[in-house]
Design a protein around this motif. Structure first.
Motif, short mmCIF file in Angstrom:
data_model
loop_
_atom_site.label_atom_id
_atom_site.label_comp_id
_atom_site.label_asym_id
_atom_site.label_seq_id
_atom_site.Cartn_x
_atom_site.Cartn_y
_atom_site.Cartn_z
N ALA A 163 0.83 -1.21 0.00
CA ALA A 163 0.00 0.00 0.00
C ALA A 163 0.86 1.26 0.00
O ALA A 163 0.53 2.26 -0.65
N HIS A 164 1.98 1.24 0.72
CA HIS A 164 2.91 2.37 0.68
C HIS A 164 3.46 2.54 -0.73
O HIS A 164 3.57 3.67 -1.24
N ARG A 165 3.81 1.42 -1.34
CA ARG A 165 4.33 1.45 -2.71
C ARG A 165 3.29 2.05 -3.68
O ARG A 165 3.63 2.87 -4.54
N ALA A 166 2.04 1.63 -3.52
CA ALA A 166 0.98 2.12 -4.39
C ALA A 166 0.72 3.61 -4.19
O ALA A 166 0.60 4.36 -5.17
N LEU A 167 0.66 4.04 -2.94
CA LEU A 167 0.41 5.46 -2.68
C LEU A 167 1.58 6.32 -3.13
O LEU A 167 1.38 7.43 -3.65
N GLY A 168 2.80 5.83 -2.95
CA GLY A 168 3.95 6.57 -3.44
C GLY A 168 3.87 6.77 -4.94
O GLY A 168 4.16 7.86 -5.46
N SER A 169 3.45 5.72 -5.65
CA SER A 169 3.33 5.80 -7.11
C SER A 169 2.24 6.76 -7.52
O SER A 169 2.41 7.57 -8.45
N ILE A 170 1.09 6.70 -6.83
CA ILE A 170 -0.03 7.60 -7.15
C ILE A 170 0.37 9.05 -6.93
O ILE A 170 0.14 9.91 -7.80
N ILE A 171 0.97 9.34 -5.78
CA ILE A 171 1.35 10.72 -5.48
C ILE A 171 2.38 11.25 -6.48
O ILE A 171 2.26 12.38 -6.98
N ALA A 172 3.38 10.42 -6.79
CA ALA A 172 4.42 10.85 -7.72
C ALA A 172 3.85 11.14 -9.11
O ALA A 172 4.23 12.12 -9.76
N GLU A 173 2.94 10.30 -9.56
CA GLU A 173 2.33 10.52 -10.88
C GLU A 173 1.51 11.81 -10.88
O GLU A 173 1.54 12.57 -11.86
N LEU A 174 0.78 12.06 -9.82
CA LEU A 174 -0.01 13.28 -9.74
C LEU A 174 0.89 14.52 -9.69
O LEU A 174 0.62 15.53 -10.36
N MET A 175 1.96 14.45 -8.93
CA MET A 175 2.89 15.57 -8.84
C MET A 175 3.54 15.86 -10.19
O MET A 175 3.80 17.02 -10.53
N SER A 176 3.79 14.81 -10.96
CA SER A 176 4.45 14.99 -12.26
C SER A 176 3.52 15.57 -13.31
O SER A 176 3.97 15.96 -14.39
N ARG A 177 2.21 15.61 -13.01
CA ARG A 177 1.23 16.11 -13.99
C ARG A 177 0.66 17.47 -13.61
O ARG A 177 -0.34 17.91 -14.18
N LEU A 178 1.26 18.13 -12.64
CA LEU A 178 0.83 19.49 -12.30
C LEU A 178 1.03 20.41 -13.50
O LEU A 178 1.97 20.22 -14.28
N PRO A 179 0.19 21.40 -13.76
CA PRO A 179 -0.92 21.87 -12.91
C PRO A 179 -2.25 21.14 -13.14
O PRO A 179 -3.24 21.44 -12.48
N TRP A 180 -2.29 20.19 -14.11
CA TRP A 180 -3.55 19.54 -14.44
C TRP A 180 -4.15 18.79 -13.25
O TRP A 180 -5.36 18.61 -13.17
N THR A 181 -3.31 18.35 -12.34
CA THR A 181 -3.79 17.57 -11.20
C THR A 181 -3.80 18.39 -9.91
O THR A 181 -3.80 17.82 -8.82
N PHE A 182 -3.80 19.72 -10.04
CA PHE A 182 -3.68 20.60 -8.87
C PHE A 182 -4.76 20.33 -7.82
O PHE A 182 -4.47 20.30 -6.62
N VAL A 183 -5.99 20.13 -8.25
CA VAL A 183 -7.10 19.94 -7.32
C VAL A 183 -6.88 18.70 -6.47
O VAL A 183 -7.03 18.73 -5.24
N GLN A 184 -6.48 17.59 -7.13
CA GLN A 184 -6.27 16.33 -6.40
C GLN A 184 -5.08 16.44 -5.45
O GLN A 184 -5.13 15.95 -4.32
#
Length: 297
Positions: free
Chosen positions: A195-216
Motif C-alpha cells: 500500500a505504501h508502494r501504491a500510494l507513493g506511485s499515485i502521489i508521484a504521478e499526480l505531482m508529475s502532472r501538475l498543474p492539471w492535477t492541482f485539485v487532487q
C-alpha cells in the motif's frame, strides 16, 4: 400402511441416509469420476497456487489454479478465500505473462471485479455498494478490514487506470487512495509494504502532472516528499521486495529527473536475488526493471 407405501418410505429413508453420508461434490479435472468436496477442492487450489507463485512459477500452473478456484465458486459463490486468490491470480496473470494490451486490460478488469465481490461479503459494504455502486469504494465502512480484498481490488483498479493515463483516471483516485489507506490501517506490511508502494506511485504521478492535477494534489496535501517517504517505508518494511525499488525508480526518480538515482535503483533490482519470500514478484520486477532501463537510458 400397505406394502407399496412401506417400500416407498424405505426408499426415501435410504436416499436421506446417503445424502447425509456423501456431501455435495464438484467435478475437478478431466476425469468425470473424480469427485471432490469443497474443502478438498480449496486445498488443491491452495497447493497449485503455491506452486504457481513459489515453485514452477509458470503460466499453465497459474491458469490451473484459477480454474480450480472458479470451481470453488460454483459450490460457494461467496467464498472469500477463492475470490481473493482469483483477484490476485488475474493480476499476476496480466503482470507476469500476458503481453497484449487488450488481454492485460481484460485480466485486470476481471481481477478487480473479483476483489469487489470479495469486499461485498462484508454486509456493511454490500449494502453501501448496492446503494452507491463504485462510490462505495471511496467511503469504506469501518468494518471493511479484509486486507487481501482491499489490496487486490485496488491493485487491479490501479493497473486499469494506468491504461487510461493519469488524467483519465481522476474520478477513480479517491477510491484508489481510500483502498490503500485502509490497507495501511489494517496491515501496512502486507505484500512488502504494497500500500505504501501504491500510494507513493499515485502521489508521484499526480505531482508529475501538475498543474492539471492541482485539485487532487491540493485536496490530499500531496508532495514529492510524501511520495518519497512512502517508497522508503515500503523498502524499510520489506528490503527484499524488489518491486519497491522498481516503483521508486519509475514513478519518483525518473519523474523528478534524478537519472543517476533511477539507474542505481533499477540496477539494484536487476542484480537482486529473487529470494524465498517474494520469488514471483521479484522475478516480474527484474524483468520490468531491465526493460525500463533500456527504454530510459
Amino acid at each position: 400402511m400397505n406394502k407399496i407405501e412401506r417400500i416407498f418410505c424405505l426408499f426415501i429413508l435410504t436416499l436421506t441416509l446417503f445424502a447425509g453420508i456423501f456431501p455435495v461434490t464438484a467435478q475437478e479435472g478431466n476425469n468425470p469420476s473424480e469427485d471432490v468436496t469443497l474443502e478438498t477442492l480449496i486445498e488443491k487450489g491452495d497447493r497449485v497456487a503455491r506452486e504457481a507463485r513459489f515453485d514452477t512459477r509458470s503460466e499453465p500452473k497459474l491458469r490451473q489454479a484459477i480454474r480450480i478456484y472458479q470451481k470453488v465458486l460454483k459450490l460457494d459463490d461467496d467464498n472469500k478465500h477463492a475470490l481473493n486468490i482469483l483477484s490476485l491470480g488475474y493480476f499476476t496473470l496480466a503482470e507476469a505473462y500476458l503481453t497484449k494490451k487488450g488481454e492485460k486490460k481484460t485480466a485486470y478488469r476481471t481481477g478487480y471485479e473479483y476483489g469487489v465481490e470479495s469486499l461485498q461479503t462484508n454486509k456493511d459494504f454490500a449494502a453501501l455498494y448496492d446503494k452507491e455502486g463504485f462510490k462505495a469504494l471511496k467511503e469504506l465502512p469501518d468494518s471493511v478490514d479484509d486486507v487481501e480484498a482491499l489490496f487486490w481490488a485496488g491493485a487491479n483498479l490501479g493497473r486499469l487506470d494506468e491504461t487510461k493515463g493519469v488524467l483519465g483516471t481522476l474520478n477513480d483516485l479517491p477510491a484508489l487512495i481510500a483502498l490503500n489507506r485502509r490497507v495501511m490501517e489494517v496491515d501496512e506490511s502486507y505484500l512488502g509494504g504494497g500500500a505504501h508502494r501504491a500510494l507513493g506511485s499515485i502521489i508521484a504521478e499526480l505531482m508529475s502532472r501538475l498543474p492539471w492535477t492541482f485539485v487532487q494534489v491540493s485536496n490530499n496535501d500531496f508532495t514529492w516528499d510524501k511520495a518519497k517517504r512512502h517508497f522508503e517505508k515500503a523498502i524499510e518494511l520489506a528490503p527484499g521486495c524488489l518491486e519497491s525499488y522498481f516503483s521508486y525508480a519509475k514513478y519518483y526518480a525518473l519523474n523528478r529527473g534524478k537519472d543517476k538515482f533511477a539507474r542505481e535503483l533499477l540496477n539494484k533490482v536487476i542484480n537482486g536475488r529473487p529470494g524465498e519470500k517474494y520469488p514471483l514478484i521479484n522475478a516480474i520486477a527484474k524483468k520490468k526493471a531491465k526493460k525500463l532501463l533500456e527504454e530510459s537510458f
